[in-house]
Design an enzyme around this catalytic site. Structure first.
Site, PDB file in Angstrom:
ATOM      1  N   GLY A 212       0.831  -1.195   0.000  1.00 42.43           N
ATOM      2  CA  GLY A 212       0.000   0.000   0.000  1.00 42.43           C
ATOM      3  C   GLY A 212       0.866   1.246   0.000  1.00 42.43           C
TER       4      GLY A 212
ATOM      5  N   GLN B  48       2.788  10.040   1.437  1.00 37.09           N
ATOM      6  CA  GLN B  48       4.121   9.438   1.403  1.00 37.09           C
ATOM      7  C   GLN B  48       4.938   9.903   0.198  1.00 37.09           C
ATOM      8  OE1 GLN B  48       2.430   5.292   2.207  1.00 37.09           O
ATOM      9  NE2 GLN B  48       4.509   5.167   3.048  1.00 37.09           N
TER      10      GLN B  48
ATOM     11  N   CYS C  95       6.692  -0.462   6.487  1.00 36.82           N
ATOM     12  CA  CYS C  95       6.202   0.743   5.825  1.00 36.82           C
ATOM     13  C   CYS C  95       7.266   1.270   4.865  1.00 36.82           C
ATOM     14  CB  CYS C  95       5.884   1.799   6.885  1.00 36.82           C
ATOM     15  SG  CYS C  95       5.255   3.347   6.219  1.00 36.82           S
ATOM     16  N   LEU C  96       6.837   1.710   3.689  1.00 38.40           N
ATOM     17  CA  LEU C  96       7.775   2.274   2.719  1.00 38.40           C
ATOM     18  C   LEU C  96       8.469   3.531   3.267  1.00 38.40           C
ATOM     19  CD1 LEU C  96       5.679   1.882  -0.560  1.00 38.40           C
ATOM     20  CD2 LEU C  96       7.597   0.465   0.207  1.00 38.40           C
TER      21      LEU C  96
ATOM     22  N   HIS D 120      -3.606   0.810   7.922  1.00 33.46           N
ATOM     23  CA  HIS D 120      -2.252   1.375   7.911  1.00 33.46           C
ATOM     24  C   HIS D 120      -2.209   2.606   7.006  1.00 33.46           C
ATOM     25  CE1 HIS D 120       2.279   0.892   7.793  1.00 33.46           C
ATOM     26  NE2 HIS D 120       2.066   1.649   6.728  1.00 33.46           N
ATOM     27  N   GLU D 121      -2.767   2.482   5.796  1.00 30.41           N
ATOM     28  CA  GLU D 121      -2.712   3.591   4.835  1.00 30.41           C
ATOM     29  C   GLU D 121      -3.612   4.750   5.267  1.00 30.41           C
ATOM     30  OE1 GLU D 121      -0.296   3.604   2.883  1.00 30.41           O
ATOM     31  OE2 GLU D 121       0.157   1.486   3.066  1.00 30.41           O
TER      32      GLU D 121
ATOM     33  N   HIS E 160      -1.929   6.967   7.634  1.00 26.06           N
ATOM     34  CA  HIS E 160      -1.050   7.957   6.985  1.00 26.06           C
ATOM     35  C   HIS E 160      -1.814   9.243   6.661  1.00 26.06           C
ATOM     36  CE1 HIS E 160       2.836   6.091   6.397  1.00 26.06           C
ATOM     37  NE2 HIS E 160       2.290   4.989   5.915  1.00 26.06           N
TER      38      HIS E 160
END
Length: 173
Positions: free
Chosen positions: A46, A51, A97-98, A139-140, A143
């Site tokens: 995701g 991000q 996480c990225l 999670h997303e 953000h």
């Protein structure tokens, strides 16, 4: 299509609260395509627009299929202006996480979620999710609200993370 730069923790922009998308136009479609390329390039499940430095309520989620454990474009969810309708159950999930590369930790999440959202054309949709899909969506969406998964860690695990981060930053200088 372009690969976008992913902001890394502790970049302050990751703490911004994202704004609702107003225009479902070509610029949005290009951003969605670029985000997909960026997420795929980094082998993410995701990605949220914040991000890549865009403070709009946009997330992409593409969980691997159960058949071949591969990500397929046709399974991609483009979730715009999401709102939780229901959150049920509890589950612990090992997340990464990225924006927090090379760090994984167990996080408490809801086991099932139901969200309302719009697709790239502004069509309203409702989605019920469980398992990895529910985790990735939570999670997303975090953000979009300026929350990272490391914020959800107990204090001792959070300190361990901060220590590892400092060590990694020193090694990369």
């Amino acid at each position: 299509m372009a690969i976008l730069e992913i902001l890394k923790y502790p970049n302050k922009a990751l703490r911004k609260i994202s704004k609702d998308v107003q225009a479902f136009d070509e610029a949005l479609h290009k951003l969605l395509d670029d985000m997909y390329e960026t997420m795929s390039e980094r082998q993410g499940v995701g990605i949220a627009a914040i991000q890549v430095g865009i403070d709009q309520r946009i997330v992409l989620v593409n969980v691997p299929s159960e058949e071949d454990n591969e990500q397929h474009r046709e399974n991609l969810l483009e979730i715009i202006n999401p709102v939780f309708l229901k959150k049920e159950g509890n589950i612990k999930w090992n997340e990464g996480c990225l924006s927090v590369p090379e760090f994984y930790e167990e996080v408490d999440r809801f086991e099932q979620v139901t969200i309302a959202y719009c697709d790239r054309f502004g069509e309203k949709k409702i989605l019920q999710a469980n398992g990895l899909l529910a985790i990735a969506i939570q999670h997303e969406i975090d953000h979009l609200n300026g929350i990272l998964f490391v914020d959800k860690l107990p204090i001792l695990k959070r300190k361990k993370f901060e220590k590892e981060l400092k060590r990694n930053q020193k090694q990369n200088i």
